[in-house]
Design an enzyme around this catalytic site. Structure first.
Site, PDB file in Angstrom:
ATOM      1  N   HIS A  97       0.753  -1.189   0.086  1.00  0.00           N
ATOM      2  CA  HIS A  97       0.106  -0.069  -0.044  1.00  0.00           C
ATOM      3  C   HIS A  97       0.811   1.290   0.170  1.00  0.00           C
ATOM      4  CE1 HIS A  97      -3.608  -2.354   0.562  1.00  0.00           C
ATOM      5  NE2 HIS A  97      -4.516  -1.254   0.548  1.00  0.00           N
ATOM      6  N   LYS A 139     -10.063  -8.263   7.553  1.00  0.00           N
ATOM      7  CA  LYS A 139     -10.571  -8.566   8.586  1.00  0.00           C
ATOM      8  C   LYS A 139     -10.462  -7.725   9.500  1.00  0.00           C
ATOM      9  CE  LYS A 139      -6.772 -11.149  10.674  1.00  0.00           C
ATOM     10  NZ  LYS A 139      -6.481 -10.512  12.009  1.00  0.00           N
TER      11      LYS A 139
END
Lengths: 280, 174
Positions: B35, B100
């Site tokens: 990222h 998650k």
């Protein structure tokens, strides 16, 4: 004197690292089953069924139950009458961890520096805690500790006046704040007492309490049971989707502390309990 | 509900938090370090290693692939660590994010603004998730090891909607 060969330690650590990461224990499978029976919520039940199915697939294929195969954490108890033949014990452990993570196709998750963050490529170094004991036995308790749950752990230096109510409040808050992040159902290791660095170690050791010969204290057992009940009422549930199975277990370890202190640490483990004791 | 990639964002509007969806097609892994590098590339107007518009991004770093297998264990990692980068990724058109754990308010607002959803895969179920992957190839940042970007072809990859486009959050629904 007992002589233990360097290679024996290397091979045992290597095999154990692979085994704990790929083969779920019977106890863990039973915990999934108990959860499946308890849950009324369809989604939560299904999550637990899938987690059990995952463990079965991992064992069949001998691939990791979870891709985060963790940091290798080892508690050594070295008898003063033990001699390691053929090398230094820490070298044997490093070699065993390295070979296990390589040959078992386990993920290498350690970076060499917390800021520049280059992967060491062999999952070294492990974290080793050593205690000298009397006798001629070497015992090693090995954990593969994932970071998702480790990141949700917490420590607090409380005032002694806060007592057991304050401790319970802190544990409940820590687990509530962790929510779905640490992959519930979790195991909660709680350290109480010692000092700042000691209490964190107690909390970690509490996660593998069953491997140490700790005399049962009915007061502690009651607090563990009460906390487990209260935590399971938080309705976090498997994976955080709600339900009755937020925690599998709560384990507490206590040690003496300073008159002015009440250190408390909460170390969280995900549902994938991966640990083993080796005795030489 | 079954979805195929590239994702038509119109099909996401009626999904509900807590609903299971099954994704087939191409998804890309990207976690912390990937990222960071993607954001640098976006800021420098460089060509990205994959098309973000309509993309499905999976926060995952697999274990190494065993001989004879398609991919190693590949469950989700915890998503909040990507929160800082996510609004910029969503502006580039990413349609479904999979990880998650809960997201911060900024991400939730950005999801709504960009018509994208956030879903959870089963944490600690990497072997099960791997069984839904039909092929895997390295796309970028091989130097990151498990944190590299992998292109996965998946079939009926099971995820649960966490943040839907009506503003609901499964983690807060109970």
């Amino acid at each position: 004197m007992k002589r233990i060969s360097f290679n024996n330690i290397v091979n045992s650590i290597k095999d154990s690292v692979i085994e704990i990461n790929c083969v779920a224990s019977k106890e863990l499978l039973n915990k999934y089953d108990t959860g499946i029976m308890r849950e009324n919520n369809e989604l939560s039940k299904k999550v637990l069924i899938n987690l059990k199915q995952n463990a079965i697939i991992a064992k069949e294929k001998m691939i990791p139950i979870c891709q985060d195969t963790g940091t290798a954490v080892l508690f050594l108890e070295i008898g003063t009458e033990v001699v390691i033949d053929g090398g230094f014990i820490y070298d044997a452990i490093y070699e065993g961890v390295k070979l296990g993570y390589q040959e078992g196709y386990l993920r290498k998750s350690i970076v060499d520096n917390p800021l520049s963050r280059n992967n060491t490529g062999n999952n070294l170094p492990p974290i080793i805690h050593t205690k000298l004991v009397e006798g001629d036995t070497l015992s090693i308790v090995l954990l593969a500790k994932g970071a998702g749950s480790e990141n949700m752990s917490a420590i607090k230096m409380m005032a002694p006046s806060e007592g057991i109510n304050g401790i319970e409040k802190f544990v409940l808050e820590t687990v509530k704040n962790a929510g779905s992040n640490p992959c519930p159902p979790i195991t909660v290791g709680v350290g109480i007492g010692s000092n700042f660095e000691g209490v964190a170690l107690l909390a970690k050791k509490a996660l593998v309490k069953e491997f140490f010969e700790i005399p049962e204290d009915p007061n502690i057992t009651k607090i563990e049971k009460d906390l487990k009940e209260k935590l399971n009422l938080l309705n976090i549930g498997p994976q955080g989707f709600g339900g009755k199975t937020s925690v599998f277990d709560v384990a507490i370890l206590m040690e003496p502390c300073h008159i002015a202190s009440l250190p408390v640490a909460v170390n969280i483990n995900c549902h994938v309990i991966r640990h083993k004791k080796l005795v030489f | 509900m079954k979805l195929h990639t590239p994702i038509d964002k119109n099909k996401l509007k009626n999904l509900n938090a807590g609903e299971e969806i099954y994704i087939s097609g191409t998804i890309y892994t990207a976690r912390d370090s990937a990222h960071k590098l993607l954001l640098q590339m976006i800021n420098n107007n460089e060509k990205l290693p994959f098309e973000l518009n309509g993309a499905v991004i999976y926060y995952a770093g697999p274990s190494p692939t065993k001989p004879g297998e398609i991919v190693g264990s590949i469950g989700p990692t915890t998503s909040y660590r990507m929160d800082k980068y996510t609004p910029d990724i969503l502006k580039e058109g990413a349609a479904i994010l999979i990880g998650k754990g809960s997201r911060n308010e900024e991400v939730k607002i950005s999801l709504l603004e960009n018509g994208a959803i956030y879903c959870a895969a089963l944490g600690g179920a990497g072997a099960l998730m791997a069984s839904k992957v039909k092929s895997s190839s390295l796309v970028a940042f091989s130097e990151l090891g498990p944190e590299a970007i992998y292109k996965l072809e998946v079939e009926d990859f099971p995820v649960i909607v966490v943040n839907d486009l009506k503003g609901n959050d499964i983690y807060e629904c109970h």
